[in-house]
Design an enzyme around this catalytic site. Structure first.
Site: not given
Length: 481
Positions: A256, A160, A290
């Protein structure tokens, strides 16, 4: 500029400073309209091992290069990235279906990020500690503390943000004297290869960065068997993060991972402002972030008014082609769309009320709001990674805190309200890495610490924090006579 890395839409791997053909390839198609974008290398085990060896072989020369020279190379690379921002943004938009305006902003942000990493790197120095600062110790001891490179950093970036989240891993590692083994997401690899070309043109010596391109399920086990990886810096799903943690054992890791970021809306909140932030936070890039707002926890006495405002704003979201700068664009794959739709169907079956501005068209999902959401619905706790927003009514602040903390994730949360004392009291009780007050959850500014707890990750990112994570402390103790 980029002709060196491809032949007739067939891209090459970057291995030991050379752009080489592969024996096997993976075809990449655009999520927008299934346009064929090119073939990327599916690197063999031999190729992967050569890439690892190249990083190890060239580590000492890069580590020993004067810090000033490393800085010059990174700054030159940033210039090359900026010069080619429009071409890279065009490919990025096609490859991951992100609106062009945001794609261009991602590239420019990455340029700024490199420059700020260099500037902050110059400020990270060692220190001298004196032994007599503690009453039980002696002033005859002096400790010289310095920072050293770790070795080879395995940098794994997601689809992304194929430029920005690659730069956030690569640049700190390089500036601190590490070599980099770079594994971009399969969908996103073309954009990532363009990034590597700008680093090469910036003057990066041979073998300092090597790509490992191909399916992670094939490449991952090969890399994890190597004892030559000094650190892992990964952005992606929690399940893969857990697998990496188990595979690599006791080496430094920054991860992450997933999130289920909640927006808590209090009774005294500015509902117009809260609705603006919630819609932007939930639906930009179709919710494929996220840090997207993935659920709203709203006090029952203001839920009707908030819901109305959210619906009004969602109805105005543009849907369609990312080159038209639409907010809602096709998801990265049909599988991604199927997963989101499955969560929506489960919620509706269990009593949720669905509001949407349209229907599904292949992997293009129109934005969906779910009201009357209860905790037995999968959408209450699952991360959808798509354009859907569940709204959960709560009777009290304590209930909102409990629902927020019940999640396996702990990335970010938002609180909307006017009583700052009350807000800080709530913030202290939320189990997450960052609490945003009267603002949407998001990554950045890049110099702020960025982290998640529980299943949302480990370690801290952000310019200074990433530089520190990409190095290790060495202390030399001098015993004075």
């Amino acid at each position: 500029m980029f002709q060196e890395i491809r032949e007739n839409n067939t891209y090459k791997m970057f291995l030991d400073g050379n752009w080489l053909k592969s024996e096997n390839y993976i075809k990449i198609y655009s999520p927008i309209d299934n346009e064929f974008l090119g073939s990327i290398p599916a690197m063999s085990e031999k190729n992967v091992l050569e890439a690892i060896d190249s990083c190890e072989k060239n580590f000492k020369n890069w580590k020993d290069m004067p810090f000033f020279d490393r800085c010059k190379i990174l700054l030159s690379s940033a210039d090359k990235l900026f010069e080619n921002r429009e071409e890279i943004a065009n490919i990025l938009t096609k490859e991951i279906s992100k609106d062009y305006k945001s794609s261009l902003a991602e590239v420019v942000r990455s340029v700024d990020l490199i420059r700020e990493i260099v500037a902050e790197g110059k400020r990270i120095n060692g220190e001298v500690l004196f032994g007599d600062r503690m009453s039980s110790q002696t002033k005859n001891k002096l400790c010289i503390v310095s920072r050293e490179a770790i070795g080879t950093v395995l940098a794994i970036s997601p689809f992304n943000y194929p430029i920005n989240l690659s730069v956030s891993k690569i640049a700190p590692a390089l500036i601190m004297g590490n070599t980099v083994l770079f594994k971009p997401a399969t969908q996103g690899s073309i954009s990532a290869l363009l990034l590597i070309r700008t680093l090469e043109l910036g003057g990066l010596p041979k073998g300092i960065i090597n790509t490992v391109i191909g399916k992670g399920s094939i490449i991952g086990p090969i890399i994890s068997k190597s004892s030559k990886i000094g650190m892992v810096n990964f952005t992606g799903s929690t399940s893969i993060g857990e697998s990496l943690s188990n595979s690599f054992g006791m080496i430094p890791m920054t991860m992450e991972l997933g999130g289920k970021d909640a927006a808590i809306v209090l009774s005294d909140a500015d509902l117009e402002d809260a609705a603006d932030n919630i819609v932007q936070g939930a639906f930009s890039y179709s919710g494929q972030r996220c840090t997207a707002i993935k659920r709203v926890l709203v006090m029952k006495d203001v839920s009707e008014k908030l819901n109305k405002l959210i619906k009004e704003k969602v109805s105005k979201l543009t849907v369609g082609n990312p080159f038209d700068n639409c907010i809602i664009t096709p998801l990265i794959s049909d599988d991604a769309a199927n997963f989101v739709e499955k969560l929506i169907d489960d919620a509706v079956l269990k009593g949720a009320i669905r509001y949407t501005t349209g229907k599904r068209n292949k992997n293009l999902l129109y934005p969906t709001i779910l009201e009357n959401v209860s905790l037995d619905m999968d959408i209450a706790f699952e991360e959808p990674f798509g354009p859907v927003l569940p709204i959960i009514e709560v009777d009290s602040i304590q209930e909102a805190i409990e629902i927020n903390n019940k999640s396996i994730y702990g990335l970010q949360s938002s609180i909307f309200g006017k009583n700052i004392d009350k807000i800080f009291n709530i913030a202290e009780k939320l189990e997450c890495g960052t609490v945003n007050i009267n603002g949407k959850s998001e990554r950045g500014p890049d110099n702020f610490p960025f982290l998640g707890i529980k299943s949302s990750g480990m370690g801290v990112q952000g310019i200074r924090y990433s530089l520190e994570a990409s190095s290790r402390i060495k202390s030399i103790v001098l015993n004075k006579k």
